[in-house]
Design a protein around this motif. Structure first.
Motif, PDB file in Angstrom:
ATOM      1  N   GLU A   1      47.010  42.554  49.014  1.00  0.00           N
ATOM      2  CA  GLU A   1      46.692  41.670  48.169  1.00  0.00           C
ATOM      3  C   GLU A   1      44.980  42.167  47.117  1.00  0.00           C
ATOM      4  OE1 GLU A   1      46.248  41.684  51.506  1.00  0.00           O
ATOM      5  OE2 GLU A   1      48.372  39.153  51.797  1.00  0.00           O
ATOM      6  N   ASP A   2      44.653  42.939  47.355  1.00  0.00           N
ATOM      7  CA  ASP A   2      42.842  43.109  46.837  1.00  0.00           C
ATOM      8  C   ASP A   2      42.966  44.406  46.146  1.00  0.00           C
ATOM      9  OD1 ASP A   2      42.452  40.781  47.450  1.00  0.00           O
ATOM     10  OD2 ASP A   2      40.896  41.296  48.778  1.00  0.00           O
TER      11      ASP A   2
ATOM     12  N   ARG B   1      44.363  34.152  41.939  1.00  0.00           N
ATOM     13  CA  ARG B   1      45.144  35.658  42.621  1.00  0.00           C
ATOM     14  C   ARG B   1      45.902  35.781  41.219  1.00  0.00           C
ATOM     15  NH1 ARG B   1      44.527  38.285  46.449  1.00  0.00           N
ATOM     16  NH2 ARG B   1      43.833  37.831  48.628  1.00  0.00           N
TER      17      ARG B   1
END
Lengths: 49, 494
Positions: free
Chosen positions: B101-102, B348
């Motif tokens: 995700e990051d 996000r």
């Protein structure tokens, strides 16, 4: 009529069809290369459209 | 500025040098099932890409090592071929010690916060100088360079970092730019007109001088990602390669381009040469990232003067047009920072493979005001000429899963109210739906629920505590679970 984005051509040797950028038509002696058999032609001789 | 040293710092301290080999060893140790070695001879002419394509059909992206690739010369290469080193988001995350995700945010953070600077080492200490081929000794067709798609005119370098220096400041620039192998010592490149390598090309043209140029192939993905970071012009990509990998990038003078032309010492291969401004030849069609063939054009000719490589060097190849996680992953952090300025509630951003890793942006926000989605859409669309569609969703929508984003579009948007259309914008020339010179239309969809205090129907759920308690492994068994067929025959998609 909308200007073309690509110019299609057909190889006389292997029959393969491909396309080049539309700016090729600004050069009267522009050549193209068949991507399948690497034969070269003047675009005006093999242009499809 | 590059520091010159005779003994590399990493060697003094015993630190593991970041290179492709160290990555492969670490990744294999962490994910042994995700590294597949193919020992049978296999042709680089379409056959290796067929293997990649079959895996893509399974929605799996293992790192593939072909140990006996057959080259364009028809011989089994002495060099193995690695595929999918950087094409998969999970591997990018592993390379920089981040998460799925990051990874984009962390990549960007490392670029801006990096403290490490490149260093120059002696030729004798540089692995890439273990083998030096110059002039007639060079034959590119001896390398296992893949001919990927049917209408490509031949093998293409796709994971080569094309490096030039600007003639005024002698600052390096690195970019991932394709190269058609047109002969034993001729490569025809695509220097995209907005790219900094093209600006260097124009600067050399103005000076009437040939441009020195090199491809380097095969390095630690963190070095690769750092070198490929979006920067201003001219700014050193060798510096950001050091920053992102967390280690001083070791550089070494070239063999044929002078001592001030520096190349990565720990790359698997370096291909050196010159580009004479104005010298062009036919290149492409080529299967590009939007999954269409870009048209034939006049490519800039790279005349090769030398190849240097490590012993048992590994050729690295990027499957362009398959599972493009790479380009989109870098773009996410740029979009996030632009949106964050106007909508601090952004949580996000994802640039999915379904948009060819370029064209769609999914933006997740913690919505507190009904004006936020449109602000986010406008910011995202102007963050890059590549971003064509921006879809804004709520926090409960997983932006890494197209199914849920499309579900939000289906159930939380009405297009007379929630769609924005912006005609006559920059677009990508490789997007076949754009007009001449890439003129295109952008748009956005607000697929969010109304902001509080307005209420919205509740989505279906099974109680979380029950979901956590009941696992498929426990009730069905891991082995039986693995045999459950996929929902559809994936071959039907072709």
């Amino acid at each position: 009529m909308e200007p073309v984005r690509e110019i299609w051509f057909k190889c006389e040797k292997c029959g393969g069809e491909a396309y080049c950028e539309s700016n090729f038509e600004r050069r009267p002696d522009a050549e193209v290369m068949c991507p399948f058999c690497l034969s070269r032609y003047k675009l005006t001789d093999v242009r499809l459209d | 500025m590059v520091t010159s040293v005779t003994q590399p710092e990493a060697q003094k301290t015993g630190e593991q040098i970041n290179d492709l080999r160290s990555f492969l060893a670490a990744y294999r140790a962490a994910f042994p099932d995700d590294v597949i070695e193919v020992d049978k001879p296999i042709d680089t002419n379409f056959e290796c890409s067929a293997v990649g394509r079959h895996f893509e059909d399974l929605n799996k992206f293992p790192l593939l090592l072909f140990n006996q690739p057959i080259t364009a010369n028809g011989n089994v290469s002495k060099f193995p071929l690695a595929v999918n080193v950087t094409g998969d988001r999970r591997k990018l995350a592993f390379a920089i010690n981040s998460t799925f995700e990051d990874v984009s945010i962390d990549w960007r953070k490392r670029v801006s916060e990096g403290k490490h600077k490149p260093v120059v080492i002696d030729r004798g200490a540089a692995p890439v100088k273990e083998n030096v081929l110059v002039g007639d000794q060079v034959d590119l067709r001896d390398l296992p360079i893949m001919h990927i798609h049917e209408m490509d005119p031949g093998p293409y370098i796709t994971a080569g970092m094309l490096t030039t220096f600007d003639p005024k400041h002698n600052i390096d620039n690195c970019a991932l730019q394709r190269g058609f192998i047109a002969g034993p010592r001729e490569i025809r490149c695509l220097l995209v007109s907005r790219s900094h390598n093209y600006l260097n090309y124009l600067a050399h043209q103005e000076l009437g001088k040939p441009m020195k140029i090199a491809y380097w192939v095969g390095h630690h993905p963190a070095v690769f990602m750092g070198a490929h970071s979006n920067l201003g012009y001219p700014e050193s990509h060798y510096a950001t390669a050091s920053a992102v990998s967390g280690q001083s990038l070791r550089l070494v003078p070239s063999e044929t381009l002078g001592d001030d032309f520096l190349v990565p010492a720990d790359a698997e291969f370096v291909i050196e040469g010159i580009m004479v401004p104005g010298k062009r030849a036919l290149e492409a069609p080529f299967g590009e990232y939007p999954r269409y063939y870009g048209p034939q054009r006049m490519g800039e000719v790279f005349d090769v003067t030398a190849i240097t490589h490590r012993n048992n060097a590994i050729w690295d190849q990027f499957l362009v047009g398959m599972n493009n996680n790479y380009g989109g992953t870098q773009e996410e952090a740029s979009i996030y920072s632009v949106v964050k300025r106007v909508v601090p509630e952004v949580t996000r951003v994802h640039v999915p493979v379904s948009g060819s890793g370029r064209f769609h942006a999914y933006i997740q926000i913690r919505k507190t005001h009904d004006g936020q989605p449109r602000e986010a859409i406008m910011a995202a669309l102007s963050s890059s000429y590549m971003i064509k569609h921006a879809i804004v969703v709520d926090e409960d929508i997983d932006v890494f899963d197209d199914r849920w984003v499309m579900w939000a579009v289906a159930t939380r948007s009405q297009w007379d109210r929630d769609v924005m259309i912006v005609p006559n914008c920059y677009g990508s020339i490789l997007d076949p739906s754009t007009g001449e010179r890439g003129l295109g239309c952008k748009g956005g969809i607000d697929a969010t629920m109304p902001a509080p205090p307005r209420r919205f129907p509740k989505r279906l759920n099974v109680p979380d505590k029950v979901l956590d308690k009941i696992t498929l492994e426990e009730y069905i068994g891991t082995e039986r679970l693995a045999r459950v067929p996929e929902q559809r025959d994936r071959k039907a998609r072709r």
